[in-house]
Motif scaffolding. Structure first.
Motif, PDB file in Angstrom:
ATOM      1  N   SER A 202      20.927  71.369  -4.114  1.00 27.01           N
ATOM      2  CA  SER A 202      22.187  71.753  -3.506  1.00 27.01           C
ATOM      3  C   SER A 202      22.130  73.085  -2.768  1.00 27.01           C
ATOM      4  O   SER A 202      22.748  73.244  -1.738  1.00 27.01           O
ATOM      5  N   SER A 466      26.896  67.270 -12.247  1.00 24.31           N
ATOM      6  CA  SER A 466      26.391  68.567 -11.808  1.00 24.31           C
ATOM      7  C   SER A 466      26.976  69.685 -12.656  1.00 24.31           C
ATOM      8  O   SER A 466      28.102  69.602 -13.146  1.00 24.31           O
ATOM      9  N   GLU A 468      27.375  72.615 -11.336  1.00 17.37           N
ATOM     10  CA  GLU A 468      27.945  73.535 -10.357  1.00 17.37           C
ATOM     11  C   GLU A 468      29.477  73.563 -10.465  1.00 17.37           C
ATOM     12  O   GLU A 468      30.106  72.646 -10.979  1.00 17.37           O
ATOM     13  N   LYS A 472      32.315  73.653  -4.593  1.00 14.92           N
ATOM     14  CA  LYS A 472      31.540  74.855  -4.289  1.00 14.92           C
ATOM     15  C   LYS A 472      31.132  74.911  -2.823  1.00 14.92           C
ATOM     16  O   LYS A 472      30.813  73.906  -2.197  1.00 14.92           O
ATOM     17  N   SER A 489      29.556  82.859  -1.149  1.00 15.50           N
ATOM     18  CA  SER A 489      29.722  81.893  -2.244  1.00 15.50           C
ATOM     19  C   SER A 489      31.186  81.810  -2.625  1.00 15.50           C
ATOM     20  O   SER A 489      31.956  82.754  -2.409  1.00 15.50           O
TER      21      SER A 489
END
Length: 657
Positions: A202, A466, A468, A472, A489
């Protein structure tokens, strides 16, 4: 005998003037809004086949009548020929007899042709009926199979998540803003949410946070030297990004609550698999009371990011704010699974907010199929933005893909920095079964065409498997030499941060041989944070504060403005049945306008050329120009709107409502 003859004549007249026959001569508008094979269409098809059969019977009756009356006429003329009459009358009778003979020969030829047509039509009619019946049965079977597969898929996912040894849902450790459903709906989310695998690998980099005072010491052993960091420019400080003070103009803070109508989306969407959704007529029950032009204007909600970017002395710092602005435009979509109204051709929407937002925005619908809108924004703070966005949407069975096509331009007047980027793909999941939810996926590249600085943004698709954060977004800002300066981010529904890179180096190869870049960065700074939703937002289509004001009535707007669209206004007031009736009226009016354009074009050219000409619309406030940066032709603002508003001179506007 006389009465029977009148009945036969009436039968012939009935056939010739039949409304069903005229139906097949009906002018086709060319508008694809009516292409859907709805239950009403199927019923109409059966009615048409039945009417055709009746008309074939009538044609057969006419055939017999012509043969019978033709023979009677011939006999009568033969009888007259045998009578003793003067020479002059005899010559006239002879001429009539010859004409009657020609009529009989022609009638016989027509009768034979009609008989052949009848036999052929009856044969093929039976074939068509069998083929239609087969296709209907296959379609029903396919719909049932797809629905059954979707439910089985959903059951397998729930069974997998509840299996022993499975970790708990990773989203539960995040704040409520990171969840796929609003607060208090966790259990429903677990049962109904559809998940899919995230993209492999990713992110292509690893971030390590360091302290500012250690920059020079850590940089000595790195492959890339440290980037200078000065604290004199506070533009990227999070505290400077919050707008100051309340708005200067008091605007509405609520709209009527959404009525509680239950409607099965699958019942309509199952007819649309693989089709362009802009051509599918939808009831307002699937809409929200805003047009696509107003949704496009919502991108300006966090305009203060661009106001701050004006003051950046560094182009890479400015790029960070531009990137945050591009991500912020998706923040209102997380709960907004209803579709906006497809604007009428020539519809406009203005946002005249120089006093409180410092900007003026204008949108115009410049194409109906495919739906395309042109947008221009001027800010008194020193920037302008323009775009022409064409919405392409396809239903893929379990999910709906929405692909905005077209480049977005942003220019800062003082520096001349000119940024260009394109939007990502939006996906609506669980169309068949489960709770609808939306995701943003894909890569966005933002390019500063003056300095060649670039920002690569990656929107990671959500996956239950995931670890994450949900929704995101990651990114890297680099200069024209490819040197990375900032790491971005965050999540597209909550906030974005940036961290200054002080050192970069390659990581050790992983077991599969892949290598990532390690960025050592200073602590991250907040670039953007989403505003909280208004109170009772869940009953007001999850509109933000800006969205609640977009359809508020304003004096002096153009007669083509979205605020004046009657079906949209009726829906906002909660009168959905009336809104659906009004929507049908507006769509028929638009089809009639296209038919008139087609008729006008048909006089001077062929059918195919006329079709193309009829689809060409000359926008009032925008004009087609070649974009030198993208090489594409796009609609750009040509001026005149705000001057017309000041004069209140709208004589040039079409009557679309």
């Amino acid at each position: 005998m006389k009465g029977r003859g009148c009945w036969e004549l009436a039968s012939v007249r009935s056939f010739c003037s039949s409304g069903c026959l005229n139906k097949f001569k009906k002018d086709d508008s060319g508008d694809d809004d009516d292409e859907t094979a709805s239950p009403a269409d199927k019923s109409e098809l059966h009615c048409t086949i039945q009417s055709l059969s009746l008309k074939l019977d009538d044609l057969s009756t006419c055939n017999d009548l012509i043969a019978k009356h033709g023979a009677a006429l011939q006999r009568s003329l033969s009888e007259l020929d045998g009578l003793k009459i003067p020479y002059e009358s005899s010559e006239k009778l002879k001429a009539v007899n010859e004409r009657a003979t020609l009529f009989r020969i022609t009638s016989n030829a027509m009768i034979n042709a009609c008989r052949d047509f009848l036999e052929l039509a009856e044969t093929h009619s039976r074939k068509w009926q069998r083929a239609l019946q087969y296709e209907q049965e296959q379609r029903i079977h396919l719909e049932e199979t797809i629905e059954q597969l979707a439910k089985q898929h959903n059951s397998l996912e729930r069974a997998f998540r509840s299996a022993p040894g499975r970790a708990t849902n990773p989203t539960k450790s995040f704040s409520e803003g990171d969840l796929l459903t609003p607060k208090g709906e966790d259990s429903e989310e677990d049962e109904d949410t559809e998940y899919f695998d995230a993209m492999e690998d990713s992110t292509s980099f690893i971030t390590v946070i360091t302290e500012a005072k250690e920059d020079s010491r850590k940089a000595e052993g790195g492959t890339t030297g440290p980037v200078d960091w000065t604290s004199s420019d506070n533009v990227l400080d999070g505290t400077s990004l919050v707008p100051k003070g309340p708005p200067k103009v008091k605007r509405r803070a609520r709209i009527p609550d959404k009525p509680n109508y239950s409607l099965n989306l699958w019942s309509i969407m199952k007819n649309c698999i693989g089709r362009e959704l802009s051509k599918i007529p939808m009831p307002v029950n699937f809409n929200e009371p805003l047009s696509m032009l107003q949704r496009l204007t919502e991108d300006l909600e966090y305009h203060h990011l661009l106001d701050k970017a004006v003051h950046c002395t560094s182009s890479v710092e400015q790029m960070c704010l531009v990137a945050a602005f591009s991500v912020s435009s998706y923040s209102t979509t997380v709960h907004r699974i209803a579709k906006p109204f497809n604007p009428m051709l020539g519809e406009t929407f203005e946002l005249d907010r120089l006093d409180d937002m410092g900007l003026r925005s204008l949108c115009e619908q410049v194409s109906h199929h495919p739906p395309s809108a042109a947008h221009y924004v001027f800010s008194k703070h020193g920037w302008s933005l323009w775009q022409e966005i064409t919405i392409s949407s396809k239903f893929r069975g379990k999910y709906l893909s929405i692909m905005p096509l077209g480049a977005i331009h942003l220019e800062f007047q003082a520096s001349g920095n000119h940024y260009v980027w394109r939007k990502s793909t939006s996906t609506v999941h669980n169309i068949i079964v489960g709770k609808l939810w939306i995701d943003q996926t894909g890569d966005i590249e933002i390019v500063n065409h003056k300095t060649q600085d670039r920002c690569q943004l990656k929107f990671l698709p959500y996956s239950y498997f995931s670890k994450e954060v949900a929704r995101k977004v990651t990114g890297v800002v680099s200069d024209s030499q490819g040197k990375a300066h900032y790491v971005l981010s965050g999540s597209w529904d909550e906030q974005m941060e940036c961290a200054k890179i002080v050192q970069s180096s390659p990581s050790s190869p992983s077991s599969d041989g892949k290598q990532k870049t390690v960025y050592q960065t200073l602590p991250a700074k907040l670039l953007w944070k989403k505003y909280p939703l208004p109170e009772n937002a869940e009953n007001m289509y999850y509109f933000s504060e800006l969205a609640l004001t977009l359809n508020e009535h304003e004096e002096g707007v153009a007669p083509t403005d979205s605020r004046l669209r009657p079906d949209q206004r009726l829906m906002e007031k909660g009168h959905w049945d009336e809104a659906n009736t009004e929507k049908q009226r507006l769509e028929e009016k638009q089809r009639l306008s296209r038919r008139r354009r087609l008729e006008a074009c048909s006089r001077g050219c062929g059918t195919e050329e006329a079709e193309k000409e009829a689809d060409v619309y000359m926008p009032l406030w925008f004009e087609k120009r070649l974009d030198p940066l993208t090489g594409e032709t796009a609609c750009m603002y040509k001026g005149g709107y705000w001057e017309a508003k000041e004069r209140q001179d709208w004589h040039m506007c079409p009557n679309i409502f």
